[in-house]
Design a protein around this motif. Structure first.
Motif, PDB file in Angstrom:
ATOM      1  N   GLU A 135       0.739  -1.257   0.016  1.00  0.00           N
ATOM      2  CA  GLU A 135      -0.019  -0.061  -0.150  1.00  0.00           C
ATOM      3  C   GLU A 135       0.767   1.318   0.014  1.00  0.00           C
ATOM      4  O   GLU A 135       1.928   1.097   0.507  1.00  0.00           O
ATOM      5  CB  GLU A 135      -1.017   0.006   1.032  1.00  0.00           C
ATOM      6  CG  GLU A 135       0.012   0.189   2.531  1.00  0.00           C
ATOM      7  CD  GLU A 135      -0.924   0.061   3.813  1.00  0.00           C
ATOM      8  OE1 GLU A 135      -1.938  -0.362   3.958  1.00  0.00           O
ATOM      9  OE2 GLU A 135      -0.674   0.717   4.739  1.00  0.00           O
ATOM     10  N   SER A 136       0.314   2.307  -0.512  1.00  0.00           N
ATOM     11  CA  SER A 136       0.947   3.558  -0.364  1.00  0.00           C
ATOM     12  C   SER A 136       0.161   4.503   0.448  1.00  0.00           C
ATOM     13  O   SER A 136      -1.065   3.946   1.009  1.00  0.00           O
ATOM     14  CB  SER A 136       1.232   4.058  -1.569  1.00  0.00           C
ATOM     15  OG  SER A 136       1.851   5.390  -1.678  1.00  0.00           O
ATOM     16  N   SER A 137      -0.048   5.724   0.290  1.00  0.00           N
ATOM     17  CA  SER A 137      -0.985   6.632   0.842  1.00  0.00           C
ATOM     18  C   SER A 137      -1.701   7.446  -0.379  1.00  0.00           C
ATOM     19  O   SER A 137      -0.883   7.942  -1.236  1.00  0.00           O
ATOM     20  CB  SER A 137      -0.552   7.525   2.085  1.00  0.00           C
ATOM     21  OG  SER A 137       0.767   8.190   1.891  1.00  0.00           O
ATOM     22  N   PHE A 193       1.975   8.972   9.157  1.00  0.00           N
ATOM     23  CA  PHE A 193       1.470  10.171   8.488  1.00  0.00           C
ATOM     24  C   PHE A 193       2.455  11.374   8.688  1.00  0.00           C
ATOM     25  O   PHE A 193       2.829  11.951   7.448  1.00  0.00           O
ATOM     26  CB  PHE A 193       0.065  10.533   8.918  1.00  0.00           C
ATOM     27  CG  PHE A 193      -0.380  11.832   8.410  1.00  0.00           C
ATOM     28  CD1 PHE A 193      -0.655  11.917   7.273  1.00  0.00           C
ATOM     29  CD2 PHE A 193      -0.467  13.109   9.277  1.00  0.00           C
ATOM     30  CE1 PHE A 193      -1.349  13.106   6.479  1.00  0.00           C
ATOM     31  CE2 PHE A 193      -0.649  14.059   8.663  1.00  0.00           C
ATOM     32  CZ  PHE A 193      -1.108  14.076   7.369  1.00  0.00           C
ATOM     33  N   PHE A 243      -6.093   4.422  12.055  1.00  0.00           N
ATOM     34  CA  PHE A 243      -6.539   3.995  10.659  1.00  0.00           C
ATOM     35  C   PHE A 243      -8.185   3.817  10.923  1.00  0.00           C
ATOM     36  O   PHE A 243      -9.088   4.101  10.174  1.00  0.00           O
ATOM     37  CB  PHE A 243      -5.940   2.854  10.311  1.00  0.00           C
ATOM     38  CG  PHE A 243      -6.377   2.395   8.924  1.00  0.00           C
ATOM     39  CD1 PHE A 243      -5.839   3.082   7.725  1.00  0.00           C
ATOM     40  CD2 PHE A 243      -7.266   1.359   9.146  1.00  0.00           C
ATOM     41  CE1 PHE A 243      -6.453   2.446   6.601  1.00  0.00           C
ATOM     42  CE2 PHE A 243      -7.840   0.747   7.727  1.00  0.00           C
ATOM     43  CZ  PHE A 243      -7.631   1.348   6.470  1.00  0.00           C
ATOM     44  N   ASP A 260      -4.877   8.699   3.842  1.00  0.00           N
ATOM     45  CA  ASP A 260      -4.224   7.674   4.626  1.00  0.00           C
ATOM     46  C   ASP A 260      -3.983   6.438   3.627  1.00  0.00           C
ATOM     47  O   ASP A 260      -3.875   6.657   2.318  1.00  0.00           O
ATOM     48  CB  ASP A 260      -5.305   7.184   5.452  1.00  0.00           C
ATOM     49  CG  ASP A 260      -4.567   6.440   6.820  1.00  0.00           C
ATOM     50  OD1 ASP A 260      -4.249   5.503   6.663  1.00  0.00           O
ATOM     51  OD2 ASP A 260      -5.058   7.221   8.016  1.00  0.00           O
ATOM     52  N   ALA A 261      -4.078   5.319   4.056  1.00  0.00           N
ATOM     53  CA  ALA A 261      -3.561   4.236   3.396  1.00  0.00           C
ATOM     54  C   ALA A 261      -4.264   3.867   1.947  1.00  0.00           C
ATOM     55  O   ALA A 261      -5.511   3.824   2.123  1.00  0.00           O
ATOM     56  CB  ALA A 261      -3.359   2.817   4.150  1.00  0.00           C
ATOM     57  N   THR A 262      -3.704   3.491   0.886  1.00  0.00           N
ATOM     58  CA  THR A 262      -4.531   2.974  -0.186  1.00  0.00           C
ATOM     59  C   THR A 262      -5.325   1.821   0.082  1.00  0.00           C
ATOM     60  O   THR A 262      -6.225   1.471  -0.434  1.00  0.00           O
ATOM     61  CB  THR A 262      -3.532   2.674  -1.363  1.00  0.00           C
ATOM     62  OG1 THR A 262      -2.616   1.957  -0.975  1.00  0.00           O
ATOM     63  CG2 THR A 262      -2.851   4.062  -1.860  1.00  0.00           C
ATOM     64  N   ALA A 285      -1.692  11.950  -2.596  1.00  0.00           N
ATOM     65  CA  ALA A 285      -1.387  12.506  -1.452  1.00  0.00           C
ATOM     66  C   ALA A 285      -1.090  14.064  -1.611  1.00  0.00           C
ATOM     67  O   ALA A 285      -0.316  14.237  -2.659  1.00  0.00           O
ATOM     68  CB  ALA A 285      -0.383  11.875  -0.672  1.00  0.00           C
ATOM     69  N   HIS A 295       4.036  10.250   0.022  1.00  0.00           N
ATOM     70  CA  HIS A 295       3.177   9.295   0.317  1.00  0.00           C
ATOM     71  C   HIS A 295       4.033   8.157   0.645  1.00  0.00           C
ATOM     72  O   HIS A 295       5.095   7.832  -0.051  1.00  0.00           O
ATOM     73  CB  HIS A 295       2.270   9.119  -0.932  1.00  0.00           C
ATOM     74  CG  HIS A 295       3.090   8.983  -2.344  1.00  0.00           C
ATOM     75  ND1 HIS A 295       3.260  10.177  -2.948  1.00  0.00           N
ATOM     76  CD2 HIS A 295       3.460   7.925  -3.071  1.00  0.00           C
ATOM     77  CE1 HIS A 295       3.871   9.668  -4.268  1.00  0.00           C
ATOM     78  NE2 HIS A 295       4.038   8.400  -3.951  1.00  0.00           N
ATOM     79  N   TRP A 296       3.479   7.203   1.515  1.00  0.00           N
ATOM     80  CA  TRP A 296       4.329   6.166   1.906  1.00  0.00           C
ATOM     81  C   TRP A 296       4.557   4.875   1.194  1.00  0.00           C
ATOM     82  O   TRP A 296       3.530   4.842   0.152  1.00  0.00           O
ATOM     83  CB  TRP A 296       4.074   5.948   3.485  1.00  0.00           C
ATOM     84  CG  TRP A 296       2.803   5.348   3.586  1.00  0.00           C
ATOM     85  CD1 TRP A 296       2.338   4.087   3.245  1.00  0.00           C
ATOM     86  CD2 TRP A 296       1.746   5.920   4.396  1.00  0.00           C
ATOM     87  NE1 TRP A 296       0.933   3.728   3.764  1.00  0.00           N
ATOM     88  CE2 TRP A 296       0.972   4.816   4.504  1.00  0.00           C
ATOM     89  CE3 TRP A 296       1.484   6.903   5.219  1.00  0.00           C
ATOM     90  CZ2 TRP A 296      -0.658   5.183   5.223  1.00  0.00           C
ATOM     91  CZ3 TRP A 296       0.365   7.210   5.907  1.00  0.00           C
ATOM     92  CH2 TRP A 296      -0.710   6.172   5.950  1.00  0.00           C
ATOM     93  N   GLN A 386       8.235   6.423   5.524  1.00  0.00           N
ATOM     94  CA  GLN A 386       7.321   6.828   6.794  1.00  0.00           C
ATOM     95  C   GLN A 386       7.963   6.257   7.968  1.00  0.00           C
ATOM     96  O   GLN A 386       7.570   6.238   8.867  1.00  0.00           O
ATOM     97  CB  GLN A 386       5.947   6.500   6.750  1.00  0.00           C
ATOM     98  CG  GLN A 386       5.588   5.032   6.898  1.00  0.00           C
ATOM     99  CD  GLN A 386       6.000   4.121   5.607  1.00  0.00           C
ATOM    100  OE1 GLN A 386       6.762   4.305   4.733  1.00  0.00           O
ATOM    101  NE2 GLN A 386       5.108   2.933   5.612  1.00  0.00           N
TER     102      GLN A 386
END
Lengths: 436, 298
Positions: A135-137, A193, A243, A260-262, A285, A295-296, A386
């Motif tokens: 995942e990314s954000s 974040f 989350f 937040d997370a994808t 993001a 974005h993470w 992150q």
């Protein structure tokens, strides 16, 4: 007569002995939806591999992390497969705690794995874990609230725009809040974040000599912005929202925006779980000074500890659970929005998935653009967007997270929080012997 | 001739009234105090029980209802109970809990009864110190000894075994069990044991025929407390077991998640996990209260 009795008896004996000879592997995993689906497909795996039986240990993320760290650090050998993240893989691989996955079968198609994810799970060019999902954000927004406020989302929002939009949407009397963000302290909660916010404000955790940079202007600007934004346009009690809490708020229509997370996209897009499924908008993001590290990148992956006695069986299982065939199996049996996202190019080329998940492109782009080796404007000595890929970071991240949460609740000013965070990080790094 | 003035009767009546009024007033005072105490008692009981009540209610809601604004009006569903049973084998975890909780209690009582006997009836100048030292071991956070115990268990093959958990729980509860038994034994007049000794009873007979029957309520309540503590223990069970010996505390832990909704499922799993010990506690509450009072009113 005797023969008639003997045949079923022989059959039963054969079955019992086959079951007895099956190799049992213990799989430790977290209780996230994708993993629960994997556990639910145990029968499918065992049917295809009758010589292997799966034994599951499913725990909450923090409990599991503590449990697995104790086991692997003491060479306890309790697990054959461990579910770990991009933070642990390089650190554990460096210590020789994980089995290298250098000779994967051809039909596994290792090159189909997304490169940033593959790189995040490698150490010294060798893969040590296979990605289960990644995942990314990104930014989620409520189209109905945007329309009501006369706002149009831009292709690449900036944090200043987000703040402006949040002020126009914010209507606390009707339980509508401009923006929801993580506030719960923890290295994997608010600091995931905040780190991306600091990155995009041009900051970094450490300089090239491992000196903490928490009292720098970039940190001051980013954290002040975060505290003001959430206090002015966030939900009440934001410092205890992680989350899950934000997912619940956004899915009930209480948030104008949420970054937040994808991995939340599938849940928000599912009308059974979300009241805003038909009003859901996506955007990258937000950025501030630089797009770098905005974005993470995170991946839950399956690894084989070096202490496992059943390495071959464990490898058979992890290659099955992270394969193209597995993704197809989930898509066909559980629906295409339920497939583990972010791991394979082929998932995003699949027409069924593209149709079912309109957010697919955003997720793919966000993951492709995240570079853990180059996530800060100024050079940094660490890997990770992150997080900082050193063993000390769990403690540092959680401690700094608590101080930033204290600034959010008004128990201390942003200056005090960052100054305390700087001092405590300096102490921890000095005790750990940095620079190394 | 004695004449009674009309005014005297009311006087006598007044004095009776005067005597009755304070009594009545004090009765009213007692009644109102009783009422207040009853209300307070119920208030505290409801306050203590409310989280359990809410957990049970939540277990019959859907995940969406569980996170929505709190409400007692909803269509009850059993889907969470079905889901938790599908995901994990409840009976395997429950059996581990039963074996470990009762096994460790039995072992703790076997070790603690002789220890408490010797401390209560044959004290030395170090007895008090020993008792305090035993209690001090409870002050150490368990995580402080996690790694040494993990290594010991790894080397002795006790990881993920019921035997290993029984040993740890026994050691964990032993100080409390010894202390409680010591208090109960101290209440017993020494003369009774001396009389037994005069009649030629051996130490074992003294304990078996005199001490144990006379302090049975105390021993029972100590055992019950030890069972409850073992049943609810989560730190060691989560860290020392994986798939074979994991008790119900590990079962509950598997339903909490940082991603996605889980409150209704977690509530269903928790309700199922506390059900056996709740029933057990309800069945044995008379014994437990008797035992605890036995120790409290000395």
């Amino acid at each position: 007569m005797r023969l008639r009795h003997a045949i079923p008896l022989a059959g039963a004996t054969a079955l019992v002995s086959a079951a007895a000879s099956a190799e049992t592997i213990t799989v430790a995993t977290v209780n996230n939806n994708d993993m629960v689906i994997m556990q639910g497909l145990t029968d499918e795996f065992e049917k295809a591999h009758p010589d292997i039986t799966l034994d599951w240990v499913v725990l909450e993320e923090n409990v599991l992390r503590q449990r697995m760290t104790t086991d692997i650090a003491t060479q306890g050998g309790q697990f054959d497969v461990m579910t770990i993240g991009t933070y642990e893989v390089p650190i554990w691989a460096e210590r020789g705690w994980l089995t290298p996955l250098a000779d994967l079968p051809d039909d596994y198609q290792v090159n189909d794995l997304l490169k940033p994810v593959r790189d995040g799970l490698s150490y010294d060019g060798t893969l040590y874990a296979l990605p289960f999902y990644a995942e990314s954000s990104m930014t989620y927004y409520n189209k109905a609230l945007f329309e009501k406020a006369g706002i149009e989302m831009s292709d690449q929002p900036t944090w200043q725009e987000v703040s402006d939009w949040a002020s126009r949407i914010h209507d606390p009397q009707n339980e509508v809040y401009g923006i929801c963000l993580r506030g719960k302290p923890g290295w994997g909660e608010n600091m995931a974040f905040v780190s991306t916010l600091v990155n995009t404000y041009g900051g970094r955790w450490f300089d090239m000599d491992w000196n903490p940079q928490l009292d720098s202007q970039a940190w001051q600007d980013a954290v002040s912005f975060y505290v003001d934004l959430l206090n002015n346009y966030g939900p009440p009690g934001a410092s205890s929202n992680g989350f899950n809490e934000n997912l619940a708020l956004f899915s009930r229509g209480n948030c104008g925006m949420w970054v937040d997370a994808t991995s939340a996209a599938g849940k928000l897009y599912n009308p059974d779980e979300s009241q805003v499924a038909d009003q859901l908008g996506f955007a990258p993001a937000p950025i501030a000074e630089t797009p770098k590290g905005s974005h993470w990148l995170w991946s839950w992956a399956l690894a084989i500890p070096a202490t496992s006695d059943s390495k071959d069986a464990a490898e058979t299982f992890i290659t099955w659970a992270t394969s193209q065939d597995y993704i197809e199996l989930v898509g066909e049996t559980k629906g295409w929005t339920s497939v583990p996202p972010g791991t394979r190019e082929s998932t995003y080329e699949n027409e069924n998935y593209q149709q079912a998940a309109p957010f697919a492109d955003f997720v793919l782009n966000a993951i492709r653009e995240a570079d853990p080796t180059d996530s800060t404007q100024e050079p940094a000595p660490y890997v990770g967007v992150q997080f900082v890929g050193i063993p000390e970071f769990q403690a540092i991240g959680t401690q700094v997270g608590q101080m930033i949460a204290a600034a959010l609740t008004g128990d201390m000013s942003v200056e005090q929080a960052l100054s305390s965070a700087q001092r405590s990080t300096e102490r921890t790094m000095k005790r750990a012997g940095y620079p190394k | 001739m004695t004449t009674v003035k009309t005014g005297q009767v009311p006087l006598a009546h007044d004095s009776e009234m005067a005597r009755a009024t304070p009594r009545k007033a004090s009765m009213i005072g007692v009644n109102s105090r009783k009422l207040w105490l009853t209300v307070l008692g119920w208030g505290v009981a409801i306050l203590i029980f409310f989280p359990i009540f809410w957990m049970i209610v939540t277990s019959f809601k859907t995940e969406a209802e569980a996170i929505a604004d709190p409400s007692l009006i909803f269509a009850p569903t059993l889907e969470n109970y079905v889901e938790v049973q599908l995901r994990a084998d409840y009976f395997k975890f429950a059996m581990n809990s039963v074996v470990v909780a009762f096994g460790s209690t039995l072992l703790a009582l076997l070790l603690a009864i002789p220890a408490a006997y010797s401390m209560a009836f044959l004290p030395t100048k170090r007895t008090k110190g020993t008792l305090l030292w035993m209690l001090s071991t409870k002050m150490l956070p368990p995580v402080g000894v996690l790694v040494p115990i993990y290594l010991l268990f790894r080397d002795t093959g006790l990881l993920d075994t019921r035997t290993g958990l029984i040993i740890v729980y026994t050691l964990m509860n032993l100080p409390i069990v010894v202390w409680m038994l010591y208090t109960f034994f101290k209440d017993l007049p020494k003369d009774i044991l001396e009389a037994g000794r005069m009649d030629g009873a051996s130490t074992f007979q003294e304990v078996w025929y005199l001490l144990l029957p006379l302090t049975l309520p105390g021993i029972a309540s100590t055992g019950l407390l030890s069972v409850i503590l073992s049943w609810n223990e989560a730190f060691w069970s989560l860290n020392l077991t994986s798939s074979q010996a994991a008790p119900l505390t590990a079962y509950i832990a598997s339903f909490s998640s940082p991603e996605g909704l889980f409150w209704a499922k977690l509530s269903a799993a928790s309700t199922m996990a506390i059900a056996p010990i709740l029933v057990f506690g309800w069945l044995t509450q008379k014994q437990m209260v008797r035992g605890l009072t036995f120790g409290a009113v000395k």
